[in-house]
Each structure stands twice: as structure tokens, then as C-alpha cells.
Motif scaffolding. Structure first.
Motif, PDB file in Angstrom:
ATOM      1  N   GLN A 123       0.817  -1.211   0.000  1.00  0.00           N
ATOM      2  CA  GLN A 123       0.000   0.000   0.000  1.00  0.00           C
ATOM      3  C   GLN A 123       0.856   1.269   0.000  1.00  0.00           C
ATOM      4  N   VAL A 124       2.071   1.176   0.546  1.00  0.00           N
ATOM      5  CA  VAL A 124       2.952   2.339   0.590  1.00  0.00           C
ATOM      6  C   VAL A 124       3.327   2.792  -0.820  1.00  0.00           C
ATOM      7  N   PRO A 128       2.607   6.501  -5.603  1.00  0.00           N
ATOM      8  CA  PRO A 128       3.600   6.852  -6.643  1.00  0.00           C
ATOM      9  C   PRO A 128       3.494   5.966  -7.882  1.00  0.00           C
ATOM     10  N   LEU A 129       3.160   4.694  -7.707  1.00  0.00           N
ATOM     11  CA  LEU A 129       3.006   3.823  -8.873  1.00  0.00           C
ATOM     12  C   LEU A 129       1.806   4.240  -9.721  1.00  0.00           C
ATOM     13  N   TYR A 130       0.716   4.605  -9.062  1.00  0.00           N
ATOM     14  CA  TYR A 130      -0.460   5.054  -9.805  1.00  0.00           C
ATOM     15  C   TYR A 130      -0.144   6.312 -10.607  1.00  0.00           C
ATOM     16  N   TRP A 214      -4.953  -3.457  -5.625  1.00  0.00           N
ATOM     17  CA  TRP A 214      -4.286  -2.819  -6.758  1.00  0.00           C
ATOM     18  C   TRP A 214      -5.143  -2.811  -8.024  1.00  0.00           C
ATOM     19  N   PRO A 215      -5.810  -3.920  -8.401  1.00  0.00           N
ATOM     20  CA  PRO A 215      -6.687  -3.841  -9.578  1.00  0.00           C
ATOM     21  C   PRO A 215      -7.785  -2.796  -9.444  1.00  0.00           C
ATOM     22  N   LEU A 216      -8.302  -2.607  -8.236  1.00  0.00           N
ATOM     23  CA  LEU A 216      -9.344  -1.603  -8.037  1.00  0.00           C
ATOM     24  C   LEU A 216      -8.831  -0.195  -8.316  1.00  0.00           C
ATOM     25  N   ILE A 217      -7.531   0.017  -8.151  1.00  0.00           N
ATOM     26  CA  ILE A 217      -6.942   1.339  -8.368  1.00  0.00           C
ATOM     27  C   ILE A 217      -6.671   1.594  -9.849  1.00  0.00           C
ATOM     28  N   VAL A 218      -6.125   0.602 -10.554  1.00  0.00           N
ATOM     29  CA  VAL A 218      -5.619   0.850 -11.913  1.00  0.00           C
ATOM     30  C   VAL A 218      -6.555   0.367 -13.014  1.00  0.00           C
ATOM     31  N   VAL A 219      -7.605  -0.371 -12.665  1.00  0.00           N
ATOM     32  CA  VAL A 219      -8.507  -0.909 -13.687  1.00  0.00           C
ATOM     33  C   VAL A 219      -9.837  -0.189 -13.628  1.00  0.00           C
TER      34      VAL A 219
END
Length: 279
Positions: A123-124, A128-130, A214-219
Motif C-alpha cells: 500500500q505504501v 507513486p506507482l499510480y 491494486w486492480p481496483l486502483i488501476v482498472v
């Protein structure tokens, strides 16, 4: 026969305790599978019964296959988990071999960095990755789902522990035969590392197949939705409070994991027993 019966009687309490613990761990899945074949009014009854009075499985599972692209979500899960696992093994096996069998300056510092990486929660890194994937216009792609997990500190640690148990004479013999270090990794070490690779594969696939964060963030949308995200979309858009259909969708999405674990169970146990991770 009497000599065999004595150890069996001695092990019986332990076996019963393990069986009870296993049953407790499986109860949520058993209840989910039972609820997937019940009508809604039976799921919320005060009396708990695993067996339905009226079998409603055809209706529940029919709703899932009729309303969502089940096989598309499963395929996305296979692509994402397979891609992540491929790159994790590609990087972790040589790194684990180097930390276990090679001598080079900064080796202990590198291993310390790997151990430090185990302490950093995913989660940290999410924000920045997004931002980075957004700037590169890679959101809602397989790349965004796979790339952040291609290097696994846990995999490097696992293979390092396994490779330390390999005899040095095997490595020396390969060097005397003219093998390069990379040839030793892929042609000598890897064939002996299948138990550890299978154990890690189970850990990796289960973690990323079930990952929702993570999929919920980028998809955005169902084109690249993973199985866990597909169940959430089904809950939001189609099923509503139809928990029988929701349980049916959850059973379908988790069934490949159960089948894969049953097929790889022996290798999984062997890999855990030979990497120093058993309790």
C-alpha cells in the motif's frame, strides 16, 4: 500389526487436532459453496444447515454465467498471475542463487536490502506507482497490473534459503564442466529447485488472484478486471443483495485456486519443508 497400531494410537490425538483445525479453516469455503446452491430465504434463516431444502444451484450459477463474462475474468486472472509469476521467477532465481552461492562485495548489504523489502507493505507504493502509470498512460492495461510485482523480495529470500541447502560440490562440478554461472542457474540449479518454485508459485498465484486493492486502483471497467474485481462488479451492477448468486460467483472464481493447490499439494509441502520456512 501391533507395532503399527501403537504409533497410530500415539499420533491419533495430533491427527484429530489437525483435522479439527483444517475443518475450521475450511468452514468459510464450505459455507460459501453450500450457500451458492440455496435460495435467498434459506441463506438467512436462524437455523444453520449446510444442505439446502430446495436446490437452487442451477438458478444461482445460471445468473452468474448469464450476467458477467466469467471466462473473460478468469482469463484475465491467468494472464496477470502467469505474467507476474514468470517475471518473479526470472529475477528471483538468479538473485537467490547469487546470494546463496556467490561471493561478491556488498553481499550481506544486498541481502539486508531484500529483508528490508519484506517489511514494506504494497500500500505504501500504491500512490507513486499510480501516478507513474497515469503519466505513461498505462492505466487499465495488463502492464499496470503486472509490472509492480515483477520483483518479489519474498521470492528472493525463499530461493536463497533453498539454494543454501544445495551441496557446493554440485556447483563446483558444473564449473569444472565449463558451465557459466547463468548456465548453472538454469541448467543445474533450477531442475533441483522445482519444489521451492512450486511452493512460491502457490503463494504468488493465490495472493495476486485474490488481490482486489491494486486492480481496483488501476482498472476501470471489465476489460482487464481480475476475478476478485469481477465479483465486485457483479455485486455492484448485477447481483445486488442476491447472496446466492454472489456465493456462486465466488465459488467459480476461487475454484481454479483450489484445483491448482490440490494438483501441486505434494510439491508445495516438499518446497516448504526444504526452504527453512516451516514452523
Amino acid at each position: 500389526m501391533a507395532e503399527r497400531a501403537i504409533p497410530l494410537r500415539q499420533d491419533l490425538p495430533r491427527l484429530l487436532l489437525l483435522a479439527l483445525a483444517g475443518l475450521l479453516m475450511l468452514m468459510p469455503y464450505i459455507w460459501m459453496a453450500a450457500a451458492s446452491v440455496k435460495p435467498l430465504d434459506e441463506i438467512f434463516r436462524a437455523s444453520l444447515s449446510l444442505f439446502p431444502e430446495r436446490f437452487h444451484g442451477i438458478e444461482n450459477y445460471g445468473k452468474v454465467f448469464a450476467r458477467i463474462p466469467v471466462f473473460h475474468y478468469l482469463w484475465n486472472g491467468i494472464v496477470v498471475c502467469g505474467g507476474i509469476l514468470f517475471f518473479q521467477l526470472l529475477f528471483a532465481i538468479p538473485a537467490g542463487y547469487a546470494l546463496a552461492k556467490l561471493r561478491f562485495p556488498g553481499k550481506e548489504l544486498a541481502f539486508g536490502a531484500v529483508m528490508l523489502g519484506l517489511l514494506v507493505p504494497p500500500q505504501v507504493q500504491a500512490l507513486p506507482l499510480y501516478v507513474a502509470f497515469s503519466e505513461m498512460e498505462l492505466l487499465n492495461t495488463y502492464t499496470a497490473l503486472i509490472a509492480p510485482f515483477t520483483i518479489s523480495a519474498f521470492a528472493i529470500f525463499l530461493f536463497r534459503q533453498f539454494f543454501k541447502s544445495l551441496p557446493d560440490d554440485l556447483i563446483h562440478a558444473a564449473r569444472l564442466d565449463g558451465f557459466s554461472e547463468m548456465a548453472i542457474v538454469w541448467r543445474v540449479v533450477l531442475p533441483n529447485a522445482w519444489p521451492a518454485a512450486t511452493a512460491f508459485a502457490i503463494f504468488s498465484v493465490v495472493a495476486h488472484w485474490n488481490d482486489l486493492f491494486w486492480p481496483l486502483i488501476v482498472v476501470n471497467g471489465g476489460s482487464h478486471a481480475t476475478p476478485a474485481l469481477g465479483v465486485m462488479f457483479f455485486r455492484s451492477d448485477e447481483a445486488g443483495d442476491d447472496f446466492g448468486a454472489l456465493m456462486a460467483a465466488a465459488v467459480i472464481m476461487t475454484a481454479p485456486l483450489v484445483i491448482a493447490f490440490l494438483l501441486a499439494q505434494r510439491r508445495f509441502v516438499e518446497g516448504i519443508a526444504t526452504t527453512g520456512l516451516k514452523g
